[in-house]
Motif scaffolding. Structure first.
Motif, PDB file in Angstrom:
ATOM      1  N   GLY A 121       0.814  -1.210   0.000  1.00 15.97           N
ATOM      2  CA  GLY A 121       0.000   0.000   0.000  1.00 15.97           C
ATOM      3  C   GLY A 121       0.848   1.260   0.000  1.00 15.97           C
ATOM      4  O   GLY A 121       0.567   2.225  -0.721  1.00 15.97           O
ATOM      5  N   ILE A 122       1.903   1.272   0.811  1.00 12.80           N
ATOM      6  CA  ILE A 122       2.767   2.450   0.888  1.00 12.80           C
ATOM      7  C   ILE A 122       3.488   2.674  -0.431  1.00 12.80           C
ATOM      8  O   ILE A 122       3.597   3.810  -0.917  1.00 12.80           O
ATOM      9  N   MET A 123       4.003   1.596  -1.036  1.00 13.32           N
ATOM     10  CA  MET A 123       4.634   1.728  -2.348  1.00 13.32           C
ATOM     11  C   MET A 123       3.648   2.311  -3.358  1.00 13.32           C
ATOM     12  O   MET A 123       3.996   3.196  -4.166  1.00 13.32           O
ATOM     13  N   GLY A 124       2.419   1.841  -3.323  1.00 16.13           N
ATOM     14  CA  GLY A 124       1.409   2.361  -4.238  1.00 16.13           C
ATOM     15  C   GLY A 124       1.130   3.831  -4.031  1.00 16.13           C
ATOM     16  O   GLY A 124       0.966   4.592  -4.998  1.00 16.13           O
ATOM     17  N   VAL A 125       1.073   4.267  -2.786  1.00 13.99           N
ATOM     18  CA  VAL A 125       0.845   5.683  -2.486  1.00 13.99           C
ATOM     19  C   VAL A 125       1.944   6.545  -3.089  1.00 13.99           C
ATOM     20  O   VAL A 125       1.684   7.609  -3.664  1.00 13.99           O
ATOM     21  N   PHE A 126       3.194   6.107  -2.979  1.00 10.95           N
ATOM     22  CA  PHE A 126       4.314   6.908  -3.473  1.00 10.95           C
ATOM     23  C   PHE A 126       4.462   6.856  -4.991  1.00 10.95           C
ATOM     24  O   PHE A 126       5.225   7.656  -5.560  1.00 10.95           O
ATOM     25  N   LEU A 127       3.749   5.931  -5.659  1.00  8.77           N
ATOM     26  CA  LEU A 127       3.910   5.776  -7.101  1.00  8.77           C
ATOM     27  C   LEU A 127       2.662   6.113  -7.902  1.00  8.77           C
ATOM     28  O   LEU A 127       2.766   6.424  -9.098  1.00  8.77           O
ATOM     29  N   ALA A 128       1.466   6.057  -7.315  1.00  8.56           N
ATOM     30  CA  ALA A 128       0.222   6.219  -8.066  1.00  8.56           C
ATOM     31  C   ALA A 128       0.046   7.654  -8.555  1.00  8.56           C
ATOM     32  O   ALA A 128       0.200   8.608  -7.793  1.00  8.56           O
ATOM     33  N   LEU A 129      -0.317   7.791  -9.837  1.00  8.80           N
ATOM     34  CA  LEU A 129      -0.586   9.098 -10.429  1.00  8.80           C
ATOM     35  C   LEU A 129      -1.979   9.161 -11.046  1.00  8.80           C
ATOM     36  O   LEU A 129      -2.282  10.096 -11.786  1.00  8.80           O
ATOM     37  N   ASP A 130      -2.805   8.187 -10.762  1.00  5.94           N
ATOM     38  CA  ASP A 130      -4.242   8.252 -11.000  1.00  5.94           C
ATOM     39  C   ASP A 130      -4.882   8.424  -9.636  1.00  5.94           C
ATOM     40  O   ASP A 130      -4.578   7.663  -8.701  1.00  5.94           O
ATOM     41  N   LEU A 131      -5.760   9.398  -9.464  1.00  7.00           N
ATOM     42  CA  LEU A 131      -6.226   9.753  -8.136  1.00  7.00           C
ATOM     43  C   LEU A 131      -7.069   8.663  -7.482  1.00  7.00           C
ATOM     44  O   LEU A 131      -7.027   8.497  -6.258  1.00  7.00           O
ATOM     45  N   ILE A 132      -7.819   7.903  -8.269  1.00  3.44           N
ATOM     46  CA  ILE A 132      -8.572   6.784  -7.688  1.00  3.44           C
ATOM     47  C   ILE A 132      -7.613   5.671  -7.292  1.00  3.44           C
ATOM     48  O   ILE A 132      -7.759   5.055  -6.220  1.00  3.44           O
ATOM     49  N   LEU A 133      -6.620   5.413  -8.113  1.00  3.41           N
ATOM     50  CA  LEU A 133      -5.613   4.408  -7.762  1.00  3.41           C
ATOM     51  C   LEU A 133      -4.875   4.830  -6.494  1.00  3.41           C
ATOM     52  O   LEU A 133      -4.623   4.002  -5.608  1.00  3.41           O
ATOM     53  N   PHE A 134      -4.539   6.110  -6.399  1.00  2.00           N
ATOM     54  CA  PHE A 134      -3.907   6.630  -5.186  1.00  2.00           C
ATOM     55  C   PHE A 134      -4.797   6.391  -3.971  1.00  2.00           C
ATOM     56  O   PHE A 134      -4.317   5.959  -2.910  1.00  2.00           O
ATOM     57  N   TYR A 135      -6.092   6.643  -4.121  1.00  3.34           N
ATOM     58  CA  TYR A 135      -7.012   6.457  -2.997  1.00  3.34           C
ATOM     59  C   TYR A 135      -7.096   4.984  -2.595  1.00  3.34           C
ATOM     60  O   TYR A 135      -7.163   4.663  -1.398  1.00  3.34           O
ATOM     61  N   VAL A 136      -7.077   4.085  -3.572  1.00  3.95           N
ATOM     62  CA  VAL A 136      -7.108   2.647  -3.272  1.00  3.95           C
ATOM     63  C   VAL A 136      -5.906   2.249  -2.427  1.00  3.95           C
ATOM     64  O   VAL A 136      -6.023   1.560  -1.404  1.00  3.95           O
ATOM     65  N   PHE A 137      -4.727   2.707  -2.831  1.00  2.41           N
ATOM     66  CA  PHE A 137      -3.523   2.370  -2.067  1.00  2.41           C
ATOM     67  C   PHE A 137      -3.501   3.076  -0.715  1.00  2.41           C
ATOM     68  O   PHE A 137      -2.987   2.534   0.265  1.00  2.41           O
ATOM     69  N   TRP A 138      -4.044   4.293  -0.667  1.00  2.00           N
ATOM     70  CA  TRP A 138      -4.121   5.030   0.598  1.00  2.00           C
ATOM     71  C   TRP A 138      -4.924   4.244   1.627  1.00  2.00           C
ATOM     72  O   TRP A 138      -4.549   4.163   2.805  1.00  2.00           O
ATOM     73  N   GLU A 139      -6.035   3.646   1.193  1.00  2.00           N
ATOM     74  CA  GLU A 139      -6.842   2.841   2.097  1.00  2.00           C
ATOM     75  C   GLU A 139      -6.190   1.487   2.381  1.00  2.00           C
ATOM     76  O   GLU A 139      -6.283   0.970   3.495  1.00  2.00           O
ATOM     77  N   LEU A 140      -5.515   0.934   1.370  1.00  4.64           N
ATOM     78  CA  LEU A 140      -4.895  -0.383   1.537  1.00  4.64           C
ATOM     79  C   LEU A 140      -3.852  -0.370   2.641  1.00  4.64           C
ATOM     80  O   LEU A 140      -3.734  -1.331   3.402  1.00  4.64           O
ATOM     81  N   MET A 141      -3.105   0.705   2.770  1.00  4.41           N
ATOM     82  CA  MET A 141      -2.053   0.722   3.791  1.00  4.41           C
ATOM     83  C   MET A 141      -2.629   0.917   5.191  1.00  4.41           C
ATOM     84  O   MET A 141      -1.978   0.590   6.187  1.00  4.41           O
ATOM     85  N   LEU A 142      -3.860   1.443   5.301  1.00  2.00           N
ATOM     86  CA  LEU A 142      -4.446   1.707   6.613  1.00  2.00           C
ATOM     87  C   LEU A 142      -5.002   0.446   7.271  1.00  2.00           C
ATOM     88  O   LEU A 142      -4.841   0.235   8.467  1.00  2.00           O
ATOM     89  N   VAL A 143      -5.649  -0.388   6.476  1.00  2.00           N
ATOM     90  CA  VAL A 143      -6.351  -1.543   7.046  1.00  2.00           C
ATOM     91  C   VAL A 143      -5.393  -2.521   7.719  1.00  2.00           C
ATOM     92  O   VAL A 143      -5.599  -2.906   8.880  1.00  2.00           O
ATOM     93  N   PRO A 144      -4.307  -2.970   7.053  1.00  7.63           N
ATOM     94  CA  PRO A 144      -3.400  -3.890   7.762  1.00  7.63           C
ATOM     95  C   PRO A 144      -2.726  -3.255   8.973  1.00  7.63           C
ATOM     96  O   PRO A 144      -2.453  -3.945   9.958  1.00  7.63           O
ATOM     97  N   MET A 145      -2.473  -1.933   8.926  1.00  8.99           N
ATOM     98  CA  MET A 145      -1.871  -1.280  10.085  1.00  8.99           C
ATOM     99  C   MET A 145      -2.823  -1.301  11.277  1.00  8.99           C
ATOM    100  O   MET A 145      -2.391  -1.448  12.431  1.00  8.99           O
ATOM    101  N   TYR A 146      -4.107  -1.163  11.006  1.00  6.95           N
ATOM    102  CA  TYR A 146      -5.112  -1.269  12.071  1.00  6.95           C
ATOM    103  C   TYR A 146      -4.999  -2.616  12.786  1.00  6.95           C
ATOM    104  O   TYR A 146      -5.011  -2.691  14.022  1.00  6.95           O
ATOM    105  N   PHE A 147      -4.859  -3.693  12.019  1.00  6.03           N
ATOM    106  CA  PHE A 147      -4.765  -5.022  12.621  1.00  6.03           C
ATOM    107  C   PHE A 147      -3.415  -5.248  13.294  1.00  6.03           C
ATOM    108  O   PHE A 147      -3.338  -5.942  14.319  1.00  6.03           O
TER     109      PHE A 147
END
Length: 502
Positions: A121-147
């Motif tokens: 997820g973090i790699m995706g955040v630093f690389l995504a240049l489509d805003l929806i793709l960025f949002y997907v990775f932004w959420e992806l990195m949060l969920v596993p950190m919660y657990f």
């Protein structure tokens, strides 16, 4: 250049294999996770070695249609800023695995899978240049950190995990609304509905609309940095998280917020960002002083370092909104320096807790004598965190203050007071933990080979950033210039509007 995709899908595939198979022994899981993350590091280093940017500063681009009917693409790009943050991510995740080698005692398969998913997820955040793709990775990195916090944290881990999730998800939803608003406005203006970052840069926005959209992004990133007054999740999350969680939080997740300001807020909404800059710099200086004052009164070593992060990230925001070469270079370099230095401090706190069973400073004392190597490493990273010349944080903080001074001498002086305060609370921390009388007759063990490797790698990086930052600053030149030019164009457009009105 599909290696950018590999940086995302390699850890994600590893996470799925480990999670779905579930038949590996603990030793196999450890080594498999370490092998995947070391491979990531080697790929990132290879991309650094062959990096050659184009006129826009981008070294590698991946562009594949994803949901074309909605204008959504799998669009990845790497410029100098994202390259250095990808390298930071690739360095810190294997270190987080090595730190957890003996401290995680149950369900290693799930732990490793969540850590790898967070890396993807973090790699995706630093690389995504489509805003929806960025949002997907932004959420992806949060969920596993919660657990990671909720399952392997300390006594109040569930409270900390809920708080972390509620704060960050609320900010994320505001950003999603802003993304959709920008999408529809651009579509109405051009007839092309797209989430492509490069296309959206040319969207014409009116004053109030631009400000509201910018605030939607800003709040999401400010929560993650975190900025006062939406910072309260951070000390709890750091205190209750396992050591690996604290390393990922401080070293990487906080940087995603600052990266978001640099990548999206300033370039997409330059006019609103110019108007908002004094307020943002005010929040930055409040964070610097507030975090330092709270760190001064902490008895828990881990909580003290958590509050110091609030103070140091205030410097990053400070430099970003100074909006000049010195400030932006300093902010970007300080992101790297803080990531390495604070990760090392959290790793050392975890090593101390494994040995003596506490993080309470009043229960420590005299640990330098039985653990001289650990004490020496703690001193190195403490000096780096307080901005000692020749170490990582100094260059970034110096450049930030130089940039801010061009905007406001008063704010620069307030920032300098924050540096003085950091020296006080960090040296006080070191004195209470390492010096004085030995508080126990127990025979403590010093650093073993694994721990020496962890801290040695981070020490080399700290010294490199402090003694020879030129290679890193070279890669930051074009990203900083692009941001400054967006500001210059905005100011020029404003002046033209005033002349026409006259």
């Amino acid at each position: 250049m599909y290696w950018l995709s590999v940086l995302i899908f390699l850890p994600l595939s590893g996470a799925l294999i480990i999670a779905l198979t579930g038949r590996f022994s603990v030793i196999c899981v450890r080594w498999l996770a370490l092998a995947i993350t070391v491979t990531e590091l080697l790929i990132a280093l290879s991309l650094w070695w062959i990096a050659d940017s184009d006129s826009n500063g981008y070294m590698h681009i991946v562009q594949v249609p994803w949901i074309p009917i909605m204008g959504i693409q799998f669009l990845l790009g790497m410029d100098g800023l994202s390259l250095l943050l990808v390298l930071l991510t690739a360095l810190l995740v294997p270190i987080a695995i090595l730190v957890s080698w003996n401290s995680i005692r149950h369900n290693w398969s799930t732990f490793a899978a969540l850590l790898l998913a967070t890396q993807a997820g973090i790699m995706g955040v630093f690389l995504a240049l489509d805003l929806i793709l960025f949002y997907v990775f932004w959420e992806l990195m949060l969920v596993p950190m919660y657990f990671l916090i909720g399952l392997w944290g300390h006594e109040r881990r569930l409270y900390a995990a809920y708080k972390f999730f509620l704060f960050t998800v609320t900010g994320s939803l505001l950003m999603l609304v802003a993304i959709l608003g920008l999408y529809f406005i651009h579509g109405e203006q051009t007839g092309i509905y797209t989430f492509n970052y490069f296309e959206l840069l040319h969207t014409n926005l009116s004053g109030n609309t631009e400000m509201w959209l910018m605030l939607g992004f800003f709040v999401a990133f400010a929560v993650k940095i975190p900025l006062f007054p939406i910072h309260s999740w951070l000390p709890d999350a750091h205190t209750e998280a396992p050591t690996a969680g604290s390393i990922i939080l401080a070293g990487l997740l906080l940087k995603t917020g600052a990266y978001g300001l640099l990548r999206f807020c300033l370039p997409l909404f330059p006019g609103a960002s110019v108007d908002f800059a004094p307020f943002a710099m005010g929040l930055g200086v409040i964070g610097i002083l507030y975090g330092a004052l709270l760190a001064l009164v902490q008895e828990d070593m881990k909580r003290l370092i958590a509050y110091s992060s609030i103070s140091h990230l205030g410097f990053v925001v400070f430099g970003i909104y100074a909006w000049n070469q010195e400030g932006l270079h300093g902010a970007m370099l300080l992101m790297l320096a803080h990531g390495v230095t604070t990760s090392a401090l959290f790793a050392i706190v975890g090593m101390l807790e494994e040995r003596i069973g506490t993080r309470s400073l009043p229960r420590m004392g005299g640990l330098l004598s039985p653990m001289p190597r650990l004490g020496a490493m703690l001193l190195l990273f403490t000096l780096s965190a307080m901005g000692m010349p020749g170490l990582a944080n100094f260059v970034g903080e110096f450049l930030v203050l130089a940039g801010v001074y061009q905007v406001s001498a008063g704010l620069a002086i307030a920032g300098a007071i924050g540096i003085v305060a950091s020296a006080i609370y960090l040296l006080w921390m070191y004195q209470r933990a390492m010096l004085g009388e030995v508080s126990s007759d127990h025979v403590w063990s010093d650093l073993d080979h694994r721990e020496t490797l962890i801290l040695g790698l981070l020490a080399i990086t700290v010294l490199w950033l402090g003694l020879y930052p030129a290679p890193f600053l070279d890669y930051l030149q074009i990203p900083a210039t692009v941001i400054i030019e967006s500001n210059t164009a905005t100011l020029a457009g404003t002046e033209d509007a005033f002349r026409r009105s006259d």
